[in-house]
Design a protein around this motif. Structure first.
Motif, PDB file in Angstrom:
ATOM      1  N   ARG A  89      15.579  -9.771   2.166  1.00 13.42           N
ATOM      2  CA  ARG A  89      15.889 -10.316   2.972  1.00 13.42           C
ATOM      3  C   ARG A  89      14.979 -10.713   3.424  1.00 13.42           C
ATOM      4  NH1 ARG A  89      20.732 -12.885   4.747  1.00 13.42           N
ATOM      5  NH2 ARG A  89      20.976 -13.140   6.654  1.00 13.42           N
ATOM      6  N   MET A  90      13.958  -9.526   3.465  1.00 11.34           N
ATOM      7  CA  MET A  90      13.258  -9.829   5.073  1.00 11.34           C
ATOM      8  C   MET A  90      12.344 -10.523   4.447  1.00 11.34           C
ATOM      9  SD  MET A  90      10.719  -7.114   6.778  1.00 11.34           S
ATOM     10  CE  MET A  90       9.899  -7.331   8.389  1.00 11.34           C
ATOM     11  N   LYS A  91      11.850 -10.760   2.756  1.00 16.15           N
ATOM     12  CA  LYS A  91      11.023 -11.976   2.312  1.00 16.15           C
ATOM     13  C   LYS A  91      11.498 -12.861   2.240  1.00 16.15           C
ATOM     14  CE  LYS A  91       8.440 -12.697  -2.440  1.00 16.15           C
ATOM     15  NZ  LYS A  91       8.987 -13.331  -2.860  1.00 16.15           N
ATOM     16  N   GLY A  92      13.060 -12.535   2.144  1.00 15.17           N
ATOM     17  CA  GLY A  92      13.530 -14.103   2.738  1.00 15.17           C
ATOM     18  C   GLY A  92      13.391 -15.237   4.034  1.00 15.17           C
ATOM     19  N   PHE A  93      14.019 -14.273   4.628  1.00 18.96           N
ATOM     20  CA  PHE A  93      13.230 -14.261   6.222  1.00 18.96           C
ATOM     21  C   PHE A  93      11.776 -14.924   5.680  1.00 18.96           C
ATOM     22  CE2 PHE A  93      10.645 -13.334   9.935  1.00 18.96           C
ATOM     23  CZ  PHE A  93      12.064 -14.345  10.525  1.00 18.96           C
ATOM     24  N   PHE A  94      11.504 -14.222   5.748  1.00 25.52           N
ATOM     25  CA  PHE A  94       9.602 -15.344   5.679  1.00 25.52           C
ATOM     26  C   PHE A  94       9.898 -16.564   4.058  1.00 25.52           C
ATOM     27  CE2 PHE A  94       8.400 -10.820   7.254  1.00 25.52           C
ATOM     28  CZ  PHE A  94       8.121 -11.824   8.711  1.00 25.52           C
ATOM     29  N   GLU A  95      10.296 -16.219   3.530  1.00 27.12           N
ATOM     30  CA  GLU A  95       9.722 -17.879   2.670  1.00 27.12           C
ATOM     31  C   GLU A  95      11.093 -18.742   3.336  1.00 27.12           C
ATOM     32  OE1 GLU A  95      12.016 -16.929  -0.967  1.00 27.12           O
ATOM     33  OE2 GLU A  95      10.903 -16.049  -1.900  1.00 27.12           O
ATOM     34  N   ARG A  96      11.573 -18.360   4.115  1.00 23.40           N
ATOM     35  CA  ARG A  96      12.160 -20.128   4.857  1.00 23.40           C
ATOM     36  C   ARG A  96      11.523 -19.908   5.960  1.00 23.40           C
ATOM     37  NH1 ARG A  96      17.339 -20.224   4.822  1.00 23.40           N
ATOM     38  NH2 ARG A  96      16.393 -22.359   5.924  1.00 23.40           N
ATOM     39  N   VAL A 138      -1.837   5.397  -6.991  1.00 21.68           N
ATOM     40  CA  VAL A 138      -1.651   5.440  -8.460  1.00 21.68           C
ATOM     41  C   VAL A 138      -0.523   4.330  -8.497  1.00 21.68           C
ATOM     42  CG1 VAL A 138       0.041   6.448  -9.688  1.00 21.68           C
ATOM     43  CG2 VAL A 138      -1.149   7.960  -8.432  1.00 21.68           C
ATOM     44  N   LEU A 139       0.619   3.599  -7.412  1.00 22.03           N
ATOM     45  CA  LEU A 139       0.897   2.709  -6.958  1.00 22.03           C
ATOM     46  C   LEU A 139       0.529   1.353  -7.152  1.00 22.03           C
ATOM     47  CD1 LEU A 139       4.303   3.273  -5.724  1.00 22.03           C
ATOM     48  CD2 LEU A 139       3.998   3.484  -7.816  1.00 22.03           C
ATOM     49  N   GLY A 140      -0.596   1.027  -6.024  1.00 18.63           N
ATOM     50  CA  GLY A 140      -1.555   0.387  -5.925  1.00 18.63           C
ATOM     51  C   GLY A 140      -1.225  -0.221  -5.102  1.00 18.63           C
ATOM     52  N   ALA A 141       0.118  -0.224  -3.780  1.00 18.88           N
ATOM     53  CA  ALA A 141       0.427  -0.607  -2.644  1.00 18.88           C
ATOM     54  C   ALA A 141       0.646  -2.088  -2.147  1.00 18.88           C
ATOM     55  CB  ALA A 141      -0.428  -0.325  -1.863  1.00 18.88           C
ATOM     56  N   PRO A 142       2.080  -2.438  -3.652  1.00 20.89           N
ATOM     57  CA  PRO A 142       2.237  -3.359  -4.130  1.00 20.89           C
ATOM     58  C   PRO A 142       2.243  -3.869  -3.298  1.00 20.89           C
ATOM     59  CG  PRO A 142       3.742  -2.086  -5.407  1.00 20.89           C
ATOM     60  CD  PRO A 142       2.458  -0.877  -4.585  1.00 20.89           C
ATOM     61  N   GLY A 143       3.145  -3.475  -2.086  1.00 20.67           N
ATOM     62  CA  GLY A 143       4.176  -4.048  -1.115  1.00 20.67           C
ATOM     63  C   GLY A 143       2.925  -4.424   0.613  1.00 20.67           C
ATOM     64  N   HIS A 144       2.255  -3.456   0.189  1.00 19.15           N
ATOM     65  CA  HIS A 144       1.216  -3.482   1.251  1.00 19.15           C
ATOM     66  C   HIS A 144       0.227  -4.660   0.913  1.00 19.15           C
ATOM     67  CE1 HIS A 144       2.066  -0.227   2.814  1.00 19.15           C
ATOM     68  NE2 HIS A 144       1.370   0.286   2.702  1.00 19.15           N
ATOM     69  N   LYS A 145       0.069  -5.171  -0.670  1.00 20.11           N
ATOM     70  CA  LYS A 145      -1.014  -6.682  -0.430  1.00 20.11           C
ATOM     71  C   LYS A 145      -0.235  -7.992  -0.812  1.00 20.11           C
ATOM     72  CE  LYS A 145      -3.329  -3.351  -4.405  1.00 20.11           C
ATOM     73  NZ  LYS A 145      -4.059  -3.862  -5.422  1.00 20.11           N
ATOM     74  N   MET A 146       1.595  -7.361  -0.830  1.00 17.75           N
ATOM     75  CA  MET A 146       2.159  -8.780  -0.435  1.00 17.75           C
ATOM     76  C   MET A 146       1.855  -9.599   0.990  1.00 17.75           C
ATOM     77  SD  MET A 146       6.133  -9.464  -1.549  1.00 17.75           S
ATOM     78  CE  MET A 146       6.579  -7.585   0.024  1.00 17.75           C
ATOM     79  N   VAL A 147       1.978  -8.153   1.766  1.00 17.25           N
ATOM     80  CA  VAL A 147       2.217  -8.373   3.013  1.00 17.25           C
ATOM     81  C   VAL A 147       1.454  -9.072   3.986  1.00 17.25           C
ATOM     82  CG1 VAL A 147       2.137  -6.569   4.452  1.00 17.25           C
ATOM     83  CG2 VAL A 147       3.919  -8.245   4.912  1.00 17.25           C
ATOM     84  N   ARG A 148      -0.008  -8.805   3.341  1.00 17.17           N
ATOM     85  CA  ARG A 148      -0.921  -8.371   4.055  1.00 17.17           C
ATOM     86  C   ARG A 148      -2.105  -9.870   3.640  1.00 17.17           C
ATOM     87  NH1 ARG A 148      -5.417  -5.263   5.809  1.00 17.17           N
ATOM     88  NH2 ARG A 148      -4.406  -3.573   5.467  1.00 17.17           N
ATOM     89  N   SER A 149      -1.856 -10.351   2.230  1.00 14.16           N
ATOM     90  CA  SER A 149      -2.817 -11.523   1.628  1.00 14.16           C
ATOM     91  C   SER A 149      -1.801 -12.780   1.610  1.00 14.16           C
ATOM     92  CB  SER A 149      -3.041 -11.081   0.146  1.00 14.16           C
ATOM     93  OG  SER A 149      -3.834 -10.106   0.295  1.00 14.16           O
ATOM     94  N   SER A 150      -0.147 -12.379   1.207  1.00 11.08           N
ATOM     95  CA  SER A 150       0.427 -13.342   0.314  1.00 11.08           C
ATOM     96  C   SER A 150       1.390 -14.128   1.618  1.00 11.08           C
ATOM     97  CB  SER A 150       1.540 -13.124  -0.514  1.00 11.08           C
ATOM     98  OG  SER A 150       0.310 -12.673  -1.632  1.00 11.08           O
ATOM     99  N   ILE A 151       1.957 -13.036   2.641  1.00 11.71           N
ATOM    100  CA  ILE A 151       2.409 -13.633   3.620  1.00 11.71           C
ATOM    101  C   ILE A 151       1.490 -14.351   5.085  1.00 11.71           C
ATOM    102  CG2 ILE A 151       4.218 -12.659   5.612  1.00 11.71           C
ATOM    103  CD1 ILE A 151       5.729 -11.752   3.513  1.00 11.71           C
TER     104      ILE A 151
END
Length: 197
Positions: A89-96, A138-151
């Motif tokens: 829902r938070m990602k949906g918030f930013f998409e809108r 190990v996981l590559g911090a996918p959430g951190h990368k998304m919020v830093r770069s793509s949002i």
């Protein structure tokens, strides 16, 4: 005018540890002289558009969120890390909220979007049950990368400082108290920087 900070809480429960982090940040920033606007996504009425067809006009809560973000000099995101990233829902918030040429605009003559929220900085407070070192290495911090770069990054918001709090499930009260104190100090530091111009 005092500088404005907007805090966006993505955890559905205000009484969660994420809610406590948001409160600690808000209280310290206000004490240091900033105006703080707090947004709780779970309490908003809006369509996250899972079908990919959002309403033609923004709902009132999202329009108000745009205003708060536009007026702020500093943005704070607080959310739990679920399945590697922020809640849906938070990602949906930013998409809108960030769509329709508010946060960035695509230009016909360039593959790089025009960044429309320059001049703002951000802090990200992400809680997680995974140990932060494991999440990063190990996981590559996918959430951190998304919020830093793509949002935030695509919108021109920088610098972005990300703080990871975890593993939350096994953390003792003393550790949580330390995290809250650390967050309060960070808010004070940011508030003084904003006031200095």
């Amino acid at each position: 005018m005092p500088p404005k900070i907007v805090i966006i809480l993505g955890h559905p429960d205000r009484k969660s540890f994420g809610g406590a982090l948001a409160n600690a940040y808000a209280d310290s920033a206000r004490q240091a002289g900033c105006v703080v606007n707090e947004l709780h996504i779970a309490s908003m009425q809006f369509d996250a558009a899972p079908s990919g067809r959002p309403p033609a006009e923004l709902e009132a809560d999202l329009a108000a969120s745009r205003t708060a973000i536009a007026e702020a000099k500093h943005i704070v995101l607080v959310y739990p890390t679920w399945m590697g990233a922020m809640p849906a829902r938070m990602k949906g918030f930013f998409e809108r909220v960030f769509a329709d040429n508010f946060a960035f605009r695509f230009r016909p003559d360039s593959l790089v979007p025009e960044q429309l929220l320059k001049g703002r900085s951000a802090d990200v407070l992400a809680t997680m049950d995974t140990p932060p070192l494991l999440y990063r290495l190990v996981l590559g911090a996918p959430g951190h990368k998304m919020v830093r770069s793509s949002i935030l990054g695509v919108s021109g918001i920088k610098p972005v400082k990300i703080f990871s709090f975890g593993p939350l499930r096994s953390s003792p009260d003393a550790k949580r108290a330390h995290w809250l104190e650390r967050t309060a100090r960070r808010a004070t530091t940011v508030a003084h920087r904003l006031q200095a111009g």
